[in-house]
Design an enzyme around this catalytic site. Structure first.
Site, PDB file in Angstrom:
ATOM      1  N   THR A 193       0.852  -1.189   0.000  1.00 54.01           N
ATOM      2  CA  THR A 193       0.000   0.000   0.000  1.00 54.01           C
ATOM      3  C   THR A 193       0.888   1.239   0.000  1.00 54.01           C
ATOM      4  OG1 THR A 193      -1.730  -1.153   1.220  1.00 54.01           O
ATOM      5  CG2 THR A 193      -1.795   1.255   1.264  1.00 54.01           C
ATOM      6  N   LYS A 203      -6.761   1.669  -3.838  1.00 53.81           N
ATOM      7  CA  LYS A 203      -6.425   1.157  -2.507  1.00 53.81           C
ATOM      8  C   LYS A 203      -6.559   2.257  -1.449  1.00 53.81           C
ATOM      9  CE  LYS A 203      -4.681  -1.571   0.718  1.00 53.81           C
ATOM     10  NZ  LYS A 203      -4.324  -2.942   0.965  1.00 53.81           N
ATOM     11  N   LYS A 228      -0.642   3.737   9.850  1.00 58.45           N
ATOM     12  CA  LYS A 228       0.112   3.816   8.588  1.00 58.45           C
ATOM     13  C   LYS A 228      -0.809   4.118   7.391  1.00 58.45           C
ATOM     14  CE  LYS A 228       1.372  -0.162   6.492  1.00 58.45           C
ATOM     15  NZ  LYS A 228       0.739  -0.112   5.167  1.00 58.45           N
TER      16      LYS A 228
END
Lengths: 298, 298
Positions: free
Chosen positions: A98, A174, A242
């Protein structure tokens, strides 16, 4: 068609299952990881293993990247890992990490300068889906990259969403996905906490909400942890600090307000600050004051 | 058992369907509404009708309240409507209006002083579920109130969640439900807006997210409006300004932070400020700058 060699760098929650799925599909597969434990597991499965990214890259035609974040991806490909320079012209990097869309665009360009193909291919799904070869992949890249990735993608994914001919679109999707995933978990915790504060039973809240229009997949899966009092992590608080951080940076770069995602990020940061980073992401509910959470039964 | 008479006050999106469902179950039912149109519809169905809440209340043993908000409920029962004083000791008020839990507790107490029973019974589901007698009801109240409500609830609801022996718990669950519903709509709009800003196709976003862990029932139903460019309201922006307002007041009274719901409320207020109050709640996406939304096909 020549028998190609595959490598997976980063045998974590997602990467190990990917390597196992490639192997199970009869493909020659090298697993590469820093720590020894997953390498032992993968060797026991019959896979080849190495600690050295450049060695894995030199032997592979198709390199799946499944490390933790963009910094590690950068390091593996262009830094100490030295993987990019070890590959041969025409080889393919499939990046499942990601990352910000801008990072994916940049990677594609830098690898192209070395004659390498790039597929922007972040995944959705957890360890179970990965182990079963049933990940969902949001992919974009050149037709050549897709063609070279096809056999490997079939082995690891149940669904491949093809989102365009250049890197960035896969990572953009994403980011959209993680914005919702993180926001839904924080909202689920907020709603459950309020319910408990008002004297509702956690099991009642779970039962009513999961049968109502207010349900989300995240509420359904994450609030089980709260009802049972078991915060053993499948996905941890740290992951959403994150990933919502990536959402935050992306929205700023896009000059696009995202007030709910911003609030959700702060909730996960608050959980991290309380030392809950490695607990299941549902532990974000422990930041709410004045409620008694259900305890784990012995 | 005597044949009881039912009344429904407020023949709007939910109330008309409830009255029709009661009638269909063979129960003697009076519909009461300020405006004439729904009364005409209900009379055409074979129902009895009146403009006067006190008259409906005097003739009914069980009174369903389905008006818009707490202020109207107050007015119907204790203000100009005069319904509470028109009822007889032992009669029941079933309040289906979304109100603060504290309001429900207060209503139960004030009606008890008149010898009347009260069921705190907010609903989940829209006009279609109401018309089919398939609402989901989050109910709390005394065993006597539940016993007297049973036949009527069976006629209007597919599921009745029984949440406790005193008023307030039903409304508390509804507040939890609306916190999530409103937050999920605002999050869906935020995610879709960001996707469009990054150049993703709205249909692609819809397809990927609804098949992923980031899905919610609200994303699935509301983002259809965005993909098709059709903002004909089923539930309007104004409803969530109201309901997230109730969430906001309740969280303050409970001294419980709810940062996501607070952010969501501001998004709906921003939509209302742009004159979108009567559009479908998904029109909250129109507050995001710098994106081109899909247009309705002719």
């Amino acid at each position: 068609m020549p028998q190609r060699t595959y490598a997976v760098i980063g045998l974590g929650a997602i990467g190990l299952g990917m390597a196992q799925s490639l192997l199970r599909a009869g493909l020659k597969t090298i697993g590469c990881n820093r720590g020894p434990r997953p390498l032992e597991t993968f060797a026991a499965n019959g896979g080849q293993t190495t600690h050295n990214p450049a060695e894995a890259a030199a032997r592979a035609d198709v390199l799946f990247l499944a490390v933790v974040n963009a910094a590690q991806a950068e390091d593996v490909l262009f830094g100490q890992g030295g993987a990019a320079r070890a590959m041969q012209a025409g080889d393919l990097v499939v990046n499942c990490v990601t990352v910000k869309p801008a990072f994916a665009v940049d990677m594609e360009r830098r690898l192209a300068e070395l004659g390498l193909l790039y597929l922007d291919a972040p995944v959705s799904g957890g360890p179970a889906q990965s182990a079963a070869g049933k990940l969902s992949i949001m992919a974009s890249g050149s037709p050549e990259a897709f063609a070279r990735a096809e056999t490997g993608l079939k082995a690891v994914a149940a669904v491949v969403h093809r989102l365009g001919d250049e890197a960035g679109k896969g990572s953009a999707m994403k980011v959209v996905n993680q914005l919702l995933a993180g926001t839904h978990i924080a909202a689920a915790a907020e709603a459950m906490a309020l319910g408990l504060r008002m004297g509702l039973d956690a099991g009642d809240v779970y039962k009513v909400i999961t049968s109502a229009a207010a349900n989300s997949w995240m509420f359904e899966t994450r609030m089980k942890h709260v009802v049972s009092g078991d915060y053993t992590p499948l996905s941890a608080v740290d992951i959403f600090v994150k990933d919502l951080g990536i959402v935050s940076e992306t929205t700023r770069e896009q000059a696009m307000p995202a007030p709910l995602a911003a609030a959700a990020l702060q909730q996960f940061v608050a959980a991290q600050a309380r030392g809950l980073g490695r607990e299941a992401d549902a532990a974000v509910i422990k930041t709410f004051p004045g409620i008694e959470l259900p305890r784990k039964k012995d």
